[in-house]
Design an enzyme around this catalytic site. Structure first.
Site, PDB file in Angstrom:
ATOM      1  N   ASP A  64       0.814  -1.213   0.000  1.00  0.00           N
ATOM      2  CA  ASP A  64       0.000   0.000   0.000  1.00  0.00           C
ATOM      3  C   ASP A  64       0.849   1.265   0.000  1.00  0.00           C
ATOM      4  O   ASP A  64       0.484   2.261  -0.625  1.00  0.00           O
ATOM      5  CB  ASP A  64      -0.937  -0.013   1.206  1.00  0.00           C
ATOM      6  CG  ASP A  64      -1.985  -1.118   1.106  1.00  0.00           C
ATOM      7  OD1 ASP A  64      -2.174  -1.663   0.000  1.00  0.00           O
ATOM      8  OD2 ASP A  64      -2.604  -1.448   2.135  1.00  0.00           O
ATOM      9  N   GLY A  65       1.977   1.250   0.698  1.00  0.00           N
ATOM     10  CA  GLY A  65       2.853   2.417   0.705  1.00  0.00           C
ATOM     11  C   GLY A  65       3.394   2.723  -0.679  1.00  0.00           C
ATOM     12  O   GLY A  65       3.495   3.892  -1.080  1.00  0.00           O
ATOM     13  N   ASN A 138      -4.478   8.904   1.572  1.00  0.00           N
ATOM     14  CA  ASN A 138      -4.806   8.262   2.851  1.00  0.00           C
ATOM     15  C   ASN A 138      -5.165   9.270   3.935  1.00  0.00           C
ATOM     16  O   ASN A 138      -6.301   9.322   4.389  1.00  0.00           O
ATOM     17  CB  ASN A 138      -3.622   7.410   3.330  1.00  0.00           C
ATOM     18  CG  ASN A 138      -3.890   5.927   3.218  1.00  0.00           C
ATOM     19  OD1 ASN A 138      -4.841   5.501   2.581  1.00  0.00           O
ATOM     20  ND2 ASN A 138      -3.042   5.130   3.840  1.00  0.00           N
ATOM     21  N   LYS A 166      -7.625  18.517  23.288  1.00  0.00           N
ATOM     22  CA  LYS A 166      -6.389  18.337  24.040  1.00  0.00           C
ATOM     23  C   LYS A 166      -5.956  16.897  23.781  1.00  0.00           C
ATOM     24  O   LYS A 166      -6.560  15.965  24.318  1.00  0.00           O
ATOM     25  CB  LYS A 166      -6.611  18.593  25.532  1.00  0.00           C
ATOM     26  CG  LYS A 166      -6.758  20.051  25.900  1.00  0.00           C
ATOM     27  CD  LYS A 166      -6.834  20.222  27.403  1.00  0.00           C
ATOM     28  CE  LYS A 166      -6.843  21.697  27.783  1.00  0.00           C
ATOM     29  NZ  LYS A 166      -5.572  22.364  27.476  1.00  0.00           N
ATOM     30  N   ASP A 168      -2.796  14.090  21.667  1.00  0.00           N
ATOM     31  CA  ASP A 168      -1.474  13.903  21.078  1.00  0.00           C
ATOM     32  C   ASP A 168      -1.424  14.403  19.647  1.00  0.00           C
ATOM     33  O   ASP A 168      -0.348  14.716  19.130  1.00  0.00           O
ATOM     34  CB  ASP A 168      -1.091  12.418  21.087  1.00  0.00           C
ATOM     35  CG  ASP A 168      -0.753  11.919  22.488  1.00  0.00           C
ATOM     36  OD1 ASP A 168      -0.600  12.760  23.392  1.00  0.00           O
ATOM     37  OD2 ASP A 168      -0.625  10.691  22.663  1.00  0.00           O
ATOM     38  N   TYR A 181      -4.153   4.618   9.831  1.00  0.00           N
ATOM     39  CA  TYR A 181      -3.876   5.170  11.166  1.00  0.00           C
ATOM     40  C   TYR A 181      -5.167   5.562  11.883  1.00  0.00           C
ATOM     41  O   TYR A 181      -5.306   5.383  13.094  1.00  0.00           O
ATOM     42  CB  TYR A 181      -2.949   6.372  11.003  1.00  0.00           C
ATOM     43  CG  TYR A 181      -2.315   6.901  12.282  1.00  0.00           C
ATOM     44  CD1 TYR A 181      -2.451   6.248  13.507  1.00  0.00           C
ATOM     45  CD2 TYR A 181      -1.543   8.061  12.242  1.00  0.00           C
ATOM     46  CE1 TYR A 181      -1.854   6.747  14.654  1.00  0.00           C
ATOM     47  CE2 TYR A 181      -0.936   8.559  13.383  1.00  0.00           C
ATOM     48  CZ  TYR A 181      -1.108   7.903  14.586  1.00  0.00           C
ATOM     49  OH  TYR A 181      -0.511   8.405  15.724  1.00  0.00           O
ATOM     50  N   SER A 182      -6.121   6.093  11.147  1.00  0.00           N
ATOM     51  CA  SER A 182      -7.392   6.519  11.747  1.00  0.00           C
ATOM     52  C   SER A 182      -8.087   5.366  12.464  1.00  0.00           C
ATOM     53  O   SER A 182      -8.660   5.544  13.548  1.00  0.00           O
ATOM     54  CB  SER A 182      -8.309   7.095  10.661  1.00  0.00           C
ATOM     55  OG  SER A 182      -9.574   7.423  11.188  1.00  0.00           O
ATOM     56  N   SER A 184      -6.649   2.796  13.858  1.00  0.00           N
ATOM     57  CA  SER A 184      -5.908   2.536  15.097  1.00  0.00           C
ATOM     58  C   SER A 184      -6.265   3.535  16.191  1.00  0.00           C
ATOM     59  O   SER A 184      -6.175   3.220  17.377  1.00  0.00           O
ATOM     60  CB  SER A 184      -4.403   2.599  14.820  1.00  0.00           C
ATOM     61  OG  SER A 184      -4.021   1.638  13.861  1.00  0.00           O
ATOM     62  N   GLN A 238       4.428  10.060   3.760  1.00  0.00           N
ATOM     63  CA  GLN A 238       5.488  10.198   2.764  1.00  0.00           C
ATOM     64  C   GLN A 238       6.363  11.422   3.001  1.00  0.00           C
ATOM     65  O   GLN A 238       7.568  11.383   2.777  1.00  0.00           O
ATOM     66  CB  GLN A 238       4.880  10.291   1.358  1.00  0.00           C
ATOM     67  CG  GLN A 238       3.977   9.132   0.994  1.00  0.00           C
ATOM     68  CD  GLN A 238       4.717   7.929   0.477  1.00  0.00           C
ATOM     69  OE1 GLN A 238       5.634   8.046  -0.323  1.00  0.00           O
ATOM     70  NE2 GLN A 238       4.330   6.753   0.935  1.00  0.00           N
TER      71      GLN A 238
END
Length: 281
Positions: A64-65, A138, A166, A168, A181-182, A184, A238
């Site tokens: 995928d990358g 993505n 508030k 990370d 990532y979303s 996760s 990227q």
């Protein structure tokens, strides 16, 4: 189709060997490689802009990358991308290696369908000036670096304040990126045919802050409101850009789309079950 552009996973000898086989298998076609692949195989090296202009089909040999890299290489052009899975997950690269040549024959004969995937246009604005403008397939991610400190992220949609996270960081994902990532970070799985933006805070310090789905044509602005060290903007995993207090990131649907060649033998939910074990007890 007379010109194929091959984009191969770097540091993957299998990908380079497969690229050489493709060129040998189709002697009547012009088969070009991305810069690293051309260097590895001793082919003529063509710069990215010319590759994008000449490509009638892009064949991705990787994961995928690598496919995301190929989409960025096309720079908004609607050229179809056929993904051959040589990666560890292969969520978007649907064609198994053993089906490469039969699938490619079908595509070259014009017997294929594509999925049209939306992209996001992202802008980094500092003191009224646009420092970075780019498109992603993505996600757009605002995240902290080494120091474990939360930051304030002021979020507005179409100029209307929504919340101050508030957290990370914040993820702004396309439907394609909803399983990256979303996911996760607790975000929903969104079918790629639905045009929207998924807004997900990363480890928010509030139980009421949950991911939300925003219509794709609405402009979302995230402003970093805390002076923090090592906070970065990452585009599709990227490219990365350092952020300062007061920087704003604006995201909205791009007018350009990515066309992925479908594997007719698999569907989206079967991929979810196979790759992510979705729906299993």
């Amino acid at each position: 189709m007379q010109t194929l552009v091959l984009v191969a996973k770097k540091d993957k000898p299998e990908a380079a060997e497969l690229a050489a086989r493709i060129r040998e298998h189709y002697p009547s076609l012009e088969v070009l490689g991305d810069r690293l692949l051309a260097h590895t195989l001793g082919w003529q090296r063509v710069d990215d802009r010319e590759l994008a202009a000449r490509a009638e089909l892009v064949v991705v040999l990787g994961g995928d990358g690598t496919l995301i890299h190929a989409a960025r290489l096309l720079d908004g052009r609607p050229t179809p991308i056929m993904g051959v899975n040589l990666g560890s997950l292969g969520f978007m690269t649907e064609i198994p290696v053993e089906e490469l040549f039969t699938s490619l024959d079908e595509v070259l004969a014009g017997r294929f369908k594509t999925d049209s995937r939306m992209k996001l246009c992202s802008r980094l604005v500092r003191e009224g000036k646009v420092l970075v403008q780019d498109e992603v397939l993505n996600d757009v991610v605002i995240n902290k670096g080494a120091l474990a400190r939360i930051a304030d992220h002021e979020v507005s949609i179409e100029g209307v304040p929504i919340a101050t996270y508030k957290a990370d960081g914040v993820i702004l994902a396309t439907p394609t990126g909803s399983t990256a990532y979303s996911l996760s970070a607790g975000g929903p799985i969104v079918h790629p045919s639905v045009d929207c933006t998924v807004l997900s805070p990363i480890c928010s310090h509030a139980l009421t802050h949950r991911p939300i789905i925003v219509p794709a044509d609405r402009t979302i602005r995230v402003t970093l409101a805390t002076e923090t060290a090592d906070t970065f903007l990452t585009l599709d995993g990227q490219t990365g850009h350092s952020l300062q207090c007061g920087d704003s990131i604006e995201v909205v649907r791009s007018p350009n789309r990515v066309n992925l060649v479908r594997n007719p033998r698999v569907g989206y939910f079967s991929i979810l079950r196979q790759k992510l074990h979705w729906g299993e007890r």
